[in-house]
Write an enzyme that holds these catalytic residues in place. Structure first.
Site, mmCIF file in Angstrom:
data_model
loop_
_atom_site.group_PDB
_atom_site.id
_atom_site.type_symbol
_atom_site.label_atom_id
_atom_site.label_comp_id
_atom_site.label_asym_id
_atom_site.label_seq_id
_atom_site.Cartn_x
_atom_site.Cartn_y
_atom_site.Cartn_z
ATOM 1 C CD GLU A 134 -27.300 -42.865 5.639
ATOM 2 O OE1 GLU A 134 -26.453 -42.157 5.074
ATOM 3 O OE2 GLU A 134 -28.065 -43.641 5.031
ATOM 4 C CG LEU A 136 -30.166 -39.822 5.771
ATOM 5 C CD1 LEU A 136 -31.183 -40.315 4.740
ATOM 6 C CD2 LEU A 136 -28.780 -39.736 5.150
ATOM 7 C CG ASP A 255 -47.645 -44.989 4.986
ATOM 8 O OD1 ASP A 255 -48.610 -44.340 4.529
ATOM 9 O OD2 ASP A 255 -47.332 -44.973 6.191
#
Length: 347
Positions: A134, A136, A255
């Site tokens: 997706e 964003l 991370d």
């Protein structure tokens, strides 16, 4: 022919070409054309696979993109909106992106913090792989930093709460199940290095193995005697940093440095995870290494999960992993920081 030779002359060149020179340049031109056709064919196959997986006829580059020191990416338009296509040409790219795909799915299933929805991982015939997710419209983390602190704490508590309440249906209507061990179902990569996520009932065994994996790479590349000697002492001291606390498996980002957190107009977002189930304090180590997280983030996090006794030493122990991991990725500039942490922990 002679016309081909003329068009291949360097700009501004006024000499003459021999017949052999013309044939050589023509051969080189044909090789370049063949390479271009091969790359076009490989690219076509990859984009066809992406279009099929997304069920879209349109896959049009926007020219916008981004990336870091490991992978690059670009935004594409599809029939239903934009996607972000992340690519890496390394041989282990498929394993790396499969791990990221599963990490994003696992975090999303908790319903605690926003992550990009992963769509598909596709092999690149030219080498490596791509991860489609997706798109964003992200901006630097700022006004939602405190919210992210709360949401990260809720992510870390999600699996622990499942043990108390049993299976629950999250906002995404996925039914998570309590995970009682430390590890992850697939290999994930911190940077481009694969992490051994084999399941373990014991956090100290799991984390010691995680450090050992990094130090084995240091030994192979550098044969660093001081690192070897310090590690032999530190291994014996690790258990004392966990006295009087019980470590329960939490789903981690793995991370979470400042470059892997941002915000949308209405909420924070985290991305590029290297997830596994581990001690929640592990996620906090790299957040403190490179900046990007305000005091509001820390205050809100610890308002939900207070610091446990011995936090500061464990914080160093978890920072050690990331320092050595950076040493393995980027070279000996991280050696002194790694060794200093080991010296401090061995005192």
């Amino acid at each position: 022919d002679h016309r081909t030779a003329l068009c291949l002359r360097p700009q501004g060149w006024s000499g003459t070409l021999t017949a052999d020179g013309a044939r050589l340049l023509t051969t080189q031109k044909n090789m370049v054309l063949h390479l271009c056709l091969c790359l076009y064919s490989q690219g076509y196959k990859m984009f066809a696979a992406i279009k099929e997986a997304l069920g879209t006829q349109r896959l049009e580059g926007t020219g916008a993109g981004g990336g870091g020191c490991i992978s690059e990416g670009e935004v594409y338009k599809t029939d239903t909106g934009k996607v972000f296509v992340k690519r890496n040409s390394k041989k282990m790219a498929r394993e790396m992106f499969d791990g990221e795909y599963e990490s994003l799915k696992a975090i999303a299933a908790t319903g605690t913090v926003k992550v990009p929805t992963p769509h598909v991982v596709v092999d690149n015939p030219a080498g490596g792989a791509v991860l489609v997710m997706e798109y964003l419209d992200m901006h630097s983390l700022n006004r939602h930093a405190g919210i992210l602190g709360k949401q990260l704490a809720n992510l870390h508590l999600h699996n622990i709460n499942l043990e108390k309440t049993g299976n629950v249906v999250s906002a995404s209507e996925v039914t998570p199940t309590y995970v009682s061990q430390f590890g992850f179902p697939v290999t994930t990569c911190c940077g481009y290095l694969p992490q051994d996520n084999s399941w373990s009932d014991d956090w100290l065994v799991f984390y010691t193995r995680k450090l050992q994996q990094q130090l084995t790479l240091i030994e192979k590349e550098y044969g660093d005697r001081e690192a070897r000697d310090l590690w032999s002492h530190l291994q014996l001291k690790i258990p004392q940093y966990f006295k009087d606390i019980e470590v329960k498996p939490s789903l981690l980002h793995g991370d979470l440095w400042g470059g892997n957190a941002a915000e949308l107009s209405d909420c924070p977002v985290i991305f590029d995870p290297a997830s596994f189930y581990g001690h929640h304090e592990f996620d906090l180590a790299i957040t403190a290494m490179f900046g990007g997280f305000s005091r509001r983030f820390w205050d809100e996090y610890h308002s939900i999960i207070p610091k446990a006794p011995g936090f500061n030493n464990r914080h160093k122990l978890y920072k050690l992993f990331h320092n050595i991991n950076h040493w393995n990725h980027f070279g000996s500039g991280y050696r002194s920081g790694s060794l200093q942490l080991m010296r401090d922990l061995c005192r």
